[in-house]
Design a protein around this motif. Sequence first.
Motif: not given
Length: 132
Positions: A76-104
Amino acid sequence: MTALAEPTSGLRTEYPFTLPRGYVDEHGVVHRDGVMRLATARDEITTQADPRAKQNPAYLTVLLLARTVTTLGAVSEVDHFVVENLFASDLAFLQDLYRRINADGHTEVGVSCPHCGQDFTVDVAGDAPGGS
């Protein structure tokens, strides 16, 4: 996944993705498909001023993703609790996606086939046909 409407200006502001593993909620349901939007200056400034990020600079990533990941499966809502509970591989994936869409400005990467050497692009967000 349904296609997202593009703004009339032609600027793409939302990027569908599929997490490698997925967020597992309190009922054991796995949520993998989501959407991340482009970050705004307010997103960057507000998160840097957050006391949690000042105390632990690594937490800035959690705050930025909680603001820019607009949907994740049926959560229902993606908040800090949801992000904190992602698997490390998913967190890394989203960090890379964030960098790609905002920088590249895109989610595609150039790759070469290891067998034939043919060059082609792959959409790492996973929204292209055949994406993960």
